[in-house]
Structures are given as structure tokens and as C-alpha cells.
Design an enzyme around this catalytic site. Structure first.
Site, short mmCIF file in Angstrom:
data_model
loop_
_atom_site.label_atom_id
_atom_site.label_comp_id
_atom_site.label_asym_id
_atom_site.label_seq_id
_atom_site.Cartn_x
_atom_site.Cartn_y
_atom_site.Cartn_z
CE1 TYR A 146 -4.79 -2.97 5.63
CE2 TYR A 146 -2.40 -3.04 5.62
CZ TYR A 146 -3.60 -3.15 4.95
OH TYR A 146 -3.64 -3.44 3.62
CG ASP A 203 -4.71 -1.39 -3.22
OD1 ASP A 203 -5.12 -2.55 -3.06
OD2 ASP A 203 -4.68 -0.54 -2.32
CD GLN A 221 -2.90 5.64 -3.71
OE1 GLN A 221 -2.01 6.38 -4.06
NE2 GLN A 221 -3.80 5.96 -2.79
CB SER A 268 -7.93 0.21 -2.71
OG SER A 268 -7.07 0.26 -1.62
NE ARG A 304 -4.36 -1.47 0.91
CZ ARG A 304 -5.55 -1.60 1.40
NH1 ARG A 304 -5.77 -1.45 2.69
NH2 ARG A 304 -6.57 -1.90 0.61
#
Ligand code: NAD
Length: 362
Positions: free
Chosen positions: A230, A131, A128, A134, A123
Site C-alpha cells: 500500500y 479478495d 487472491q 479487489s 493480500r
């Protein structure tokens, strides 16, 4: 290098997505890839074979042919039904969920199949655009609110009508990561009054920026986030303080969307039976944490549970597959950005000379 794409709905009755869309086929071909697609693979995502042919893909009559021809097989979920056909030298790029499918993964690795797990894409800002987690969380967060709206026996927005004024629905979102923030945005667009809570203090600002009311609960520490962004797993007494802090919001809510998760552990239990008992008749809970244990005490993965006083707890499986066209588009664009790591001006070559690919390799 040939990229192979399968019709995943033929082995998974909940699946409707496809891993690659025609736009991506075109892009991959411009960079030296070939693409072979199982006949009918995009049909449930409103993507006909002709669109793939126009983009330059070959259509194969069945999965066996695709697997026999492909160097890299790309799927949304582990191709369990075809695992036996994968051989040494094949590269498989997929969301693996190793905790669920450990023995099949072991067998594939032993046979020399190289696996790149999409859930291991780091991440970082560079990764990005690759990903898929997501992207799929974005779809799930949106869809969760639509599922709630379909089941709710009342309006989301405030209505001023000839029959008088109807107040807006009250929506509570628990867990404001990617899915939760999308749920907040969607519920706001539908006109609900939204409150939201996340254990990470950084989420407060994001909640407020979407026009929702952030809920603050003192659990005795602010050190709730890992270096990778996280949430940490909480102690029992901290979870208890969370439940007490959330209780008044739970009892007032018409809709609750729960998304709280801590990677690699059971999802935190945030709504107990006693809390559910205080909810209004007709209220709906959509629990997106169902597959990792659920955020409520009554969650049953894949089922609707209706409590005697009329509260429904919905725990849909594979929610992104319920929006197959755009879920496929997002997955496909992320996957294509990843595949292009194999392309250079000298052609396409499989390698792991990149930190993103290294992090993904099992
Ligand atoms: P996730 O699916 O792991 O969890 C969902 C949410 O549940 C998280 O926001 C988490 O904080 C929350 N949560 C966990 N335990 C909780 C509890 N006891 N009570 C309340 N909430 C609880 O998270 P995610 O959506 O994958 O995102 C995690 C983080 O990663 C976020 O900060 C997100 O912005 C970030 N992220 C960064 C990138 C990137 O930089 N490329 C991409 C995606 C996500």
C-alpha cells in the site's frame, strides 16, 4: 451448515447486489452446505428466485426466517437493520467498515456473534481468489469511466467524420491501484488518451502496460510503499510537490478519475480549488476516494457538484452496486472460495484454523 443470504436492497436504497449467485449455491451444496435465501434477494441483480431454487437453495419469505435458520450469514455490507436479530453462535461474514460502524460491531461481538471482516482478507497470492475488495475495486474503476462518459458533453474516441476530425478526450487517472488500473483500461477501450499517476513507483510499469502515459513527479523520495504494497501517507511538502506536478495535466484533462487512498487515513487532497479553476468547461471529475475524504477540495460524497465555469465533480457512493449482476458474480465467487475453507472430506465445520480466517476474525 446453513448459509443465509439477505435482500440487502430492502435496507440500503443504493444496494442492488446479492452476496451469492446460483452458480455458487450449486458449488456450496456439492461441498455439504445448505443455502437459504430471502425471497426476491437477487431480483435487482437479474437473478430470479427460480434460479436459486433450481440450484438447490431454499427461499425464505423474509429476513427474519433467513436469520433464524442460518448458521453463517453472508452480506455485502453490515446488516445494520437486522443487527438485533443476530445471536450468540451466529457467524457473520461481511465488509465491516469498522471505522464507520464501530458501535454496532461492538454490540454484536459482545452478544457472541462471530464476525469475519472481508476487508481483512490478506493480500497474498493464496487469498487472491477470496479478495472481494479487489473485485469491487475492479467494478468501481470500470463504472467510474462509464459515469464520466455519460456526463461528458463530448466523445471519448477520436472521430474522423464528414463533419471533420474530432480529437480524443484526454483522461487523467490519479491512483493506479486496482480501481485506477481498471479505469485506465476502460478509458483506453473507449478511445481516450490516458495519462496516469501513482505515488508508488511500481505502478509506472503497470500504467504503461495498459497503453497509458505514466506521469513522473519528483517528491524527494521513492520510499512511498509499505511492505504490504500500500501507499504511505505523505508529508505536506510532498503532497504539495504532487499537486504542482499534476497541475498541468489537470488543466488539460476532459476527464479525471481519482482513486488515491491510504488505508486507515484520510485520502490525500490532490486537486485543490485553484487547480479545479483551471479546468475546461464541460470537464468531469469522478472521485472514487469520496468516502474516505475525497481527492479534490470540492468532493461531496454522493453528490454532483457543478462549478460555475461548468466543471462537474461526481462522487458516487456504492459504485459497484451500479453494476449489480457482475459485481454479485465476483463477490459470490470470492465468498464461495472463502466458505470452502470450512469444508473438508469429513464435512463442513466452522473453525479459524487457517491464517486467512484468523486475519479476518474480529
Ligand atoms: P488503495 O485503494 O489503497 O489505493 C489506491 C491507489 O492510490 C494505490 O495504488 C495507491 O498507491 C494510490 N495512492 C495513495 N496515495 C497516493 C498519492 N498521494 N498520490 C497518488 N496515488 C496515491 O489501493 P489498492 O487498489 O487496494 O491496491 C494497493 C496495492 O495492493 C497495489 O499495489 C495492488 O496491486 C496491491 N494488491 C495486491 C493484491 C494481492 O496480491 N492479492 C490484491 C489487491 C491489490
Amino acid at each position: 451448515m446453513i448459509v443465509g443470504i439477505l435482500a440487502e436492497y430492502r435496507w440500503n436504497s443504493l444496494e442492488r447486489r446479492i452476496a451469492l449467485i446460483p452458480e455458487s449455491v450449486r458449488r456450496l451444496r456439492e461441498h455439504g452446505f445448505d443455502v437459504v435465501i430471502e425471497q426476491g434477494a437477487g431480483s435487482l441483480a437479474s437473478l430470479a428466485d427460480e434460479l436459486y431454487q433450481q440450484a438447490g437453495a431454499r427461499i425464505a419469505p423474509d429476513a427474519e426466517t433467513v436469520i433464524a435458520q442460518a448458521d453463517i450469514l453472508c452480506t455485502l455490507t453490515l446488516p445494520v437493520r437486522h443487527a438485533e436479530r443476530l445471536r450468540s453462535g451466529h457467524v457473520l461474514i461481511t465488509i465491516v467498515q469498522q471505522w464507520k460502524q464501530g458501535s454496532i460491531v461492538e454490540q454484536l461481538l459482545e452478544r457472541g456473534v462471530r464476525i469475519l471482516a472481508l476487508e481483512r482478507v490478506p493480500r497474498t497470492s493464496r487469498a487472491q481468489a477470496m479478495d472481494v475488495l479487489s473485485s469491487m475495486a475492479t467494478v468501481a474503476g470500470y463504472r467510474a469511466v462509464i459515469v464520466a462518459a455519460e456526463r461528458l458533453p463530448r466523445f471519448f474516441p477520436m472521430l474522423v467524420s464528414a463533419a471533420g476530425t474530432i480529437p480524443p478526450a484526454e483522461c487523467l487517472v490519479i491512483g493506479a491501484g486496482v480501481a485506477g488500473l481498471q479505469a485506465i483500461a476502460t478509458a483506453r477501450r473507449l478511445g481516450a488518451q490516458v495519462s496516469a499517476y501513482d505515488v508508488r513507483p511500481a505502478a509506472q510499469e503497470q500504467i504503461a502496460s495498459l497503453g497509458a502515459r505514466p506521469i513522473t513527479i519528483d517528491i524527494g523520495t521513492d520510499a512511498t510503499e509499505t511492505a504490504s504494497g500500500y501507499a504511505r501517507q505523505l508529508a505536506d511538502d510532498q503532497l504539495q510537490r504532487q499537486r504542482e506536478g499534476l497541475a498541468p495535466y489537470v488543466s488539460r484533462a476532459d476527464v479525471i478519475i481519482t482513486t488515491a487512498a491510504v488505508p486507515g487515513t484520510r485520502a490525500p487532497l490532490l486537486i485543490t480549488d485553484a487547480m479545479l479553476a483551471t479546468m475546461k468547461a464541460g470537464a468531469v471529475v469522478v472521485d472514487l476516494a469520496a468516502e474516505s475524504g475525497g481527492n479534490t477540495e470540492r468532493t461531496q460524497p454522493g453528490e454532483d457538484v457543478v462549478l460555475p465555469h461548468g466543471v462537474t465533480i461526481v462522487a458516487p457512493l456504492l459504485l459497484p452496486a451500479q453494476l449489480p449482476h457482475h459485481a454479485s458474480l465476483m463477490f459470490s465467487r470470492n465468498l464461495t472460495n472463502l466458505l470452502l475453507l470450512f469444508a473438508s472430506k469429513d464435512g463442513v465445520r466452522f473453525h479459524l484454523d487457517d491464517e486467512i480466517l484468523q486475519a479476518m476474525a474480529l
